[in-house]
Design an enzyme around this catalytic site. Structure first.
Site, PDB file in Angstrom:
ATOM      1  CB  SER A  16      -0.964   0.005   1.188  1.00  0.00           C
ATOM      2  OG  SER A  16      -1.983  -0.932   0.956  1.00  0.00           O
ATOM      3  CB  THR A  59      -4.148  -4.613   6.286  1.00  0.00           C
ATOM      4  OG1 THR A  59      -4.284  -5.913   5.716  1.00  0.00           O
ATOM      5  CG2 THR A  59      -2.788  -4.466   6.953  1.00  0.00           C
ATOM      6  CE  LYS A  63      -8.842  -5.369   5.955  1.00  0.00           C
ATOM      7  NZ  LYS A  63      -9.090  -6.075   4.702  1.00  0.00           N
ATOM      8  CG  ASN A  84     -10.578  -1.003   3.310  1.00  0.00           C
ATOM      9  OD1 ASN A  84     -11.541  -0.234   3.288  1.00  0.00           O
ATOM     10  ND2 ASN A  84      -9.893  -1.308   2.228  1.00  0.00           N
ATOM     11  CG  ASP A  99     -10.934  -4.727   1.754  1.00  0.00           C
ATOM     12  OD1 ASP A  99      -9.949  -4.285   1.133  1.00  0.00           O
ATOM     13  OD2 ASP A  99     -10.901  -5.010   2.966  1.00  0.00           O
ATOM     14  N   GLY A 120     -14.447 -19.936   2.169  1.00  0.00           N
ATOM     15  CA  GLY A 120     -13.971 -19.188   3.335  1.00  0.00           C
ATOM     16  C   GLY A 120     -15.069 -18.280   3.860  1.00  0.00           C
ATOM     17  CB  ALA A 121     -16.921 -18.140   6.568  1.00  0.00           C
ATOM     18  N   GLY A 122     -14.256 -15.624   6.426  1.00  0.00           N
ATOM     19  CA  GLY A 122     -13.646 -14.581   7.258  1.00  0.00           C
ATOM     20  C   GLY A 122     -14.046 -13.190   6.790  1.00  0.00           C
ATOM     21  N   GLY A 228      -5.368 -11.851  -6.517  1.00  0.00           N
ATOM     22  CA  GLY A 228      -5.970 -10.715  -5.824  1.00  0.00           C
ATOM     23  C   GLY A 228      -5.349  -9.356  -6.123  1.00  0.00           C
TER      24      GLY A 228
HETATM   25  P1  NDP Z   1      -9.768 -14.531   8.090  1.00  0.00           P
HETATM   26  O1  NDP Z   1      -8.741 -14.997   9.059  1.00  0.00           O
HETATM   27  O2  NDP Z   1     -10.816 -13.568   8.543  1.00  0.00           O
HETATM   28  O3  NDP Z   1     -10.530 -15.826   7.460  1.00  0.00           O
HETATM   29  C1  NDP Z   1      -9.807 -16.912   6.963  1.00  0.00           C
HETATM   30  C2  NDP Z   1     -10.774 -17.977   6.387  1.00  0.00           C
HETATM   31  O4  NDP Z   1      -9.969 -18.974   5.766  1.00  0.00           O
HETATM   32  C3  NDP Z   1     -11.639 -18.679   7.428  1.00  0.00           C
HETATM   33  O5  NDP Z   1     -12.917 -18.908   6.870  1.00  0.00           O
HETATM   34  C4  NDP Z   1     -10.887 -20.002   7.669  1.00  0.00           C
HETATM   35  O6  NDP Z   1     -11.733 -21.084   8.042  1.00  0.00           O
HETATM   36  C5  NDP Z   1     -10.340 -20.252   6.268  1.00  0.00           C
HETATM   37  N1  NDP Z   1      -9.132 -21.070   6.234  1.00  0.00           N
HETATM   38  C6  NDP Z   1      -7.916 -20.753   6.774  1.00  0.00           C
HETATM   39  N2  NDP Z   1      -7.016 -21.738   6.468  1.00  0.00           N
HETATM   40  C7  NDP Z   1      -7.691 -22.657   5.729  1.00  0.00           C
HETATM   41  C8  NDP Z   1      -7.312 -23.887   5.117  1.00  0.00           C
HETATM   42  N3  NDP Z   1      -6.061 -24.361   5.205  1.00  0.00           N
HETATM   43  N4  NDP Z   1      -8.247 -24.573   4.418  1.00  0.00           N
HETATM   44  C9  NDP Z   1      -9.501 -24.098   4.304  1.00  0.00           C
HETATM   45  N5  NDP Z   1      -9.933 -22.949   4.872  1.00  0.00           N
HETATM   46  C10 NDP Z   1      -9.035 -22.235   5.576  1.00  0.00           C
HETATM   47  O7  NDP Z   1      -8.947 -13.931   6.874  1.00  0.00           O
HETATM   48  P2  NDP Z   1      -9.332 -12.717   5.907  1.00  0.00           P
HETATM   49  O8  NDP Z   1     -10.671 -12.942   5.319  1.00  0.00           O
HETATM   50  O9  NDP Z   1      -9.069 -11.431   6.611  1.00  0.00           O
HETATM   51  O10 NDP Z   1      -8.192 -12.843   4.784  1.00  0.00           O
HETATM   52  C11 NDP Z   1      -8.191 -13.978   3.922  1.00  0.00           C
HETATM   53  C12 NDP Z   1      -7.207 -13.743   2.777  1.00  0.00           C
HETATM   54  O11 NDP Z   1      -7.577 -12.602   2.026  1.00  0.00           O
HETATM   55  C13 NDP Z   1      -5.760 -13.494   3.207  1.00  0.00           C
HETATM   56  O12 NDP Z   1      -4.958 -14.340   2.410  1.00  0.00           O
HETATM   57  C14 NDP Z   1      -5.523 -12.034   2.870  1.00  0.00           C
HETATM   58  O13 NDP Z   1      -4.160 -11.792   2.555  1.00  0.00           O
HETATM   59  C15 NDP Z   1      -6.419 -11.862   1.665  1.00  0.00           C
HETATM   60  N6  NDP Z   1      -6.852 -10.490   1.367  1.00  0.00           N
HETATM   61  C16 NDP Z   1      -6.642  -9.972   0.119  1.00  0.00           C
HETATM   62  C17 NDP Z   1      -7.075  -8.688  -0.214  1.00  0.00           C
HETATM   63  C18 NDP Z   1      -6.804  -8.139  -1.577  1.00  0.00           C
HETATM   64  O14 NDP Z   1      -7.011  -6.935  -1.782  1.00  0.00           O
HETATM   65  N7  NDP Z   1      -6.376  -8.933  -2.528  1.00  0.00           N
HETATM   66  C19 NDP Z   1      -7.812  -7.831   0.746  1.00  0.00           C
HETATM   67  C20 NDP Z   1      -8.015  -8.475   2.024  1.00  0.00           C
HETATM   68  C21 NDP Z   1      -7.548  -9.753   2.308  1.00  0.00           C
HETATM   69  P3  NDP Z   1     -12.215 -21.307   9.576  1.00  0.00           P
HETATM   70  O15 NDP Z   1     -13.408 -20.394   9.784  1.00  0.00           O
HETATM   71  O16 NDP Z   1     -12.586 -22.748   9.604  1.00  0.00           O
HETATM   72  O17 NDP Z   1     -11.056 -20.962  10.456  1.00  0.00           O
END
Ligand code: NDP
Length: 263
Positions: A16, A59, A63, A84, A99, A120-122, A228
């Protein structure tokens, strides 16, 4: 001089500062964008004031703290529950989420889409699911565990764990999991992913600057795909636009920031 920063932990990897300083330089502005390692998210607004910032990006993992601590939350940030971008105006700190729109602008090159499966659900999945639902697309979420699914179900978005998911046709499959970030694993069972890709047209991985196993499999199956980078670029462009109160053309900001990438 105007001063901006990114807050994160870790933050040394972030591009950034490079993106924003390229735009600042390209537009001939008297400003600087720095990086700030923040350990305790509770201090984000205090540090913002101590540094005398005019704006900031936020980041992982801060957030949600930024959302809770800024003075006003604007637009889609309210639905996502994460901020963000922070902008100081009349001594108040306003919080935005770019985002979501950044992702939407990134997938424009795929053309019209009807249905999307998000792996994924983060926090990133929340931003992407929210914008896609707002734009009228059919969205579903698939995660390895249950705990984070309540947010989506609450918003009327179908959300399943690996155990209860039945594969069907989606136009686009998006990986928002951290699988592939520091390792070489797929975000889902290979057989199920192959079934999904067989019916899909496009694949998108939010991880940037890396050919993940997810993207490699999509390529093997002749699917059009993106990492991404474009999402990161566009969230930055939209944040810069907010820092400067829409003073510059988005295309011009994009042209300057794009130099930070191999796009
Ligand atoms: P979070 O920690 O909030 O969520 C991570 C998710 O990934 C959860 O649902 C988790 O599952 C799942 N997960 C983690 N490891 C595994 C695995 N080995 N197998 C399957 N599922 C898995 O992360 P964020 O949402 O904040 O970020 C996720 C990604 O997004 C990062 O890599 C980050 O760098 C990227 N990102 C990219 C951006 C861009 O502009 N390109 C902007 C923002 C983020 P569980 O719930 O079971 O733990």
């Amino acid at each position: 001089m105007r001063l901006f920063s990114i807050f994160g932990n870790p933050v040394s990897h972030s591009i950034s500062p490079r993106m924003h300083n390229l735009a600042i330089k390209g537009l001939g502005l008297n400003a600087c964008y720095i990086r700030t390692l923040l350990q305790d998210g509770n201090q984000i607004i205090d540090i913002f004031h101590i540094l005398g910032l005019d704006g900031a990006n936020v980041t992982v993992p801060h957030k949600e703290y930024a959302f809770g601590l800024c003075d006003e939350r604007i637009g889609i940030a309210n639905t996502i529950g994460a901020v963000n971008t922070l902008v100081k105006k009349d001594n108040l700190i306003y919080g935005y989420n770019t985002d979501a729109d950044g992702f939407y602008r990134a997938i424009a090159s795929f053309g019209a889409l009807e249905s999307v499966l998000i792996l994924g659900a983060g926090g990133t999945a929340k931003a992407i699911a929210t914008i896609l639902k707002e734009k009228g697309l059919h969205v579903e979420v698939l995660n390895r565990s249950q705990a984070r699914l309540a947010y989506f179900v609450d918003k009327g978005i179908s959300a399943n764990t690996w155990e209860n998911f039945k594969a069907k046709k989606f136009d686009l499959i998006v990986n928002t999991t951290a699988a592939g970030l520091t390792d070489d694993v797929l975000p889902l069972d290979k057989g199920i992913l192959k079934t999904l890709f067989a019916d899909a047209h496009f694949a998108f991985d939010v991880i940037y600057n890396k050919k993940t196993q997810f993207l490699k499999l999509a390529k093997e199956m002749d699917k059009e795909s993106q990492d991404g980078s474009a999402m990161l670029l566009h969230q930055g462009v939209l944040a810069f636009d907010l820092f400067y109160d829409h003073r510059f053309d988005l295309e011009t900001i994009t042209t300057h920031m794009r130099q930070a990438f191999k796009l």
